[in-house]
Design a protein around this motif. Structure first.
Motif, PDB file in Angstrom:
ATOM      1  N   SER A  84     -13.364  16.102   0.068  1.00 30.03           N
ATOM      2  CA  SER A  84     -14.202  14.941  -0.223  1.00 30.03           C
ATOM      3  C   SER A  84     -13.456  13.650   0.094  1.00 30.03           C
ATOM      4  N   THR A  85     -14.218  12.613   0.433  1.00 29.41           N
ATOM      5  CA  THR A  85     -13.634  11.285   0.593  1.00 29.41           C
ATOM      6  C   THR A  85     -14.147  10.342  -0.499  1.00 29.41           C
ATOM      7  N   GLN A  86     -14.806  10.912  -1.496  1.00 28.08           N
ATOM      8  CA  GLN A  86     -15.357  10.119  -2.604  1.00 28.08           C
ATOM      9  C   GLN A  86     -14.248   9.814  -3.607  1.00 28.08           C
ATOM     10  N   VAL A  87     -13.730   8.600  -3.563  1.00 27.01           N
ATOM     11  CA  VAL A  87     -12.645   8.183  -4.448  1.00 27.01           C
ATOM     12  C   VAL A  87     -13.229   7.613  -5.735  1.00 27.01           C
ATOM     13  N   THR A  88     -12.698   8.091  -6.867  1.00 25.22           N
ATOM     14  CA  THR A  88     -13.030   7.547  -8.179  1.00 25.22           C
ATOM     15  C   THR A  88     -11.737   6.977  -8.741  1.00 25.22           C
ATOM     16  N   PRO A  89     -11.503   5.667  -8.537  1.00 25.06           N
ATOM     17  CA  PRO A  89     -10.213   5.088  -8.897  1.00 25.06           C
ATOM     18  C   PRO A  89     -10.045   4.866 -10.399  1.00 25.06           C
ATOM     19  N   TRP A 135       0.846  -1.195   0.000  1.00 18.53           N
ATOM     20  CA  TRP A 135       0.000   0.000   0.000  1.00 18.53           C
ATOM     21  C   TRP A 135       0.877   1.239   0.000  1.00 18.53           C
ATOM     22  N   GLY A 136       0.352   2.331  -0.556  1.00 20.63           N
ATOM     23  CA  GLY A 136       1.083   3.585  -0.597  1.00 20.63           C
ATOM     24  C   GLY A 136       0.134   4.762  -0.700  1.00 20.63           C
ATOM     25  N   VAL A 137       0.641   5.833  -1.292  1.00 23.50           N
ATOM     26  CA  VAL A 137      -0.177   7.022  -1.536  1.00 23.50           C
ATOM     27  C   VAL A 137      -0.266   7.253  -3.038  1.00 23.50           C
ATOM     28  N   PRO A 138      -1.337   7.903  -3.507  1.00 21.08           N
ATOM     29  CA  PRO A 138      -1.421   8.203  -4.931  1.00 21.08           C
ATOM     30  C   PRO A 138      -0.286   9.128  -5.372  1.00 21.08           C
ATOM     31  N   GLU A 147      -5.770   9.426 -10.730  1.00 25.86           N
ATOM     32  CA  GLU A 147      -5.772   8.160  -9.995  1.00 25.86           C
ATOM     33  C   GLU A 147      -6.958   7.980  -9.066  1.00 25.86           C
ATOM     34  N   VAL A 148      -7.385   9.056  -8.381  1.00 26.39           N
ATOM     35  CA  VAL A 148      -8.449   8.905  -7.383  1.00 26.39           C
ATOM     36  C   VAL A 148      -9.561   9.952  -7.478  1.00 26.39           C
ATOM     37  N   GLY A 149      -9.466  10.880  -8.423  1.00 26.41           N
ATOM     38  CA  GLY A 149     -10.526  11.856  -8.630  1.00 26.41           C
ATOM     39  C   GLY A 149     -10.685  12.890  -7.529  1.00 26.41           C
ATOM     40  N   LEU A 150      -9.606  13.186  -6.802  1.00 25.07           N
ATOM     41  CA  LEU A 150      -9.686  14.143  -5.693  1.00 25.07           C
ATOM     42  C   LEU A 150      -8.970  15.450  -6.025  1.00 25.07           C
TER      43      LEU A 150
END
Length: 139
Positions: free
Chosen positions: A96-101, A33-36, A57-60
């Motif tokens: 936001s915590t809504q992740v779009t991977p 595991w890591g960070v985007p 990567e995550v839509g943030l």
């Protein structure tokens, strides 16, 4: 044939409004595991690259981006192929915590910084989390 020079990369430990941080499992770091984050493109500033990578990567959207630390990975066995990276790490926050991977992100979790240390992190993310705890978490 790999490049004949190190590649600049950016990544960030991002904090949600409730204090949790985002960690991700990707296809690139052999199950850890890591960070985007990702590579800086030619002509792109570091902050622009970081914002782009997080969107891809995550839509943030990132706010309050602050430099954290520099690390170096030279043909590290945790990465899926031989590479020489200069890892430019940041701290940031998001609303936001809504992740779009995207296709690189296998799993993701919003966890407390302490809980994150219980995950099988790559060594670079573990160091970033430990630095974050020393700087920002008072016990």
């Amino acid at each position: 044939m790999p490049p004949q020079f190190p590649l600049a990369t950016v990544g960030a430990l991002v904090t949600a409004p409730d204090g949790r941080v985002l960690i991700v499992k990707t296809t690139k770091w052999r199950g850890t595991w890591g960070v985007p984050g990702g590579k800086v493109e030619w002509g792109e500033t570091l902050e622009t690259a970081l914002k782009r990578e997080f969107q891809e990567e995550v839509g943030l959207d990132l706010l309050e981006i602050k430099f954290a630390l520099v690390q170096e990975a030279v043909n590290d066995q945790q990465f899926h192929c031989p590479a020489h990276f200069v890892l430019l790490n940041y701290y940031a926050r998001c609303e936001s915590t809504q992740v779009t991977p995207n296709e690189e992100i296998v799993e993701w979790q919003w966890v407390t910084p302490q809980e994150a240390l219980d995950f099988p992190l790559n060594s670079f993310t573990k160091l970033l989390l430990e630095d974050y705890q020393q700087r920002f978490i008072r016990v």
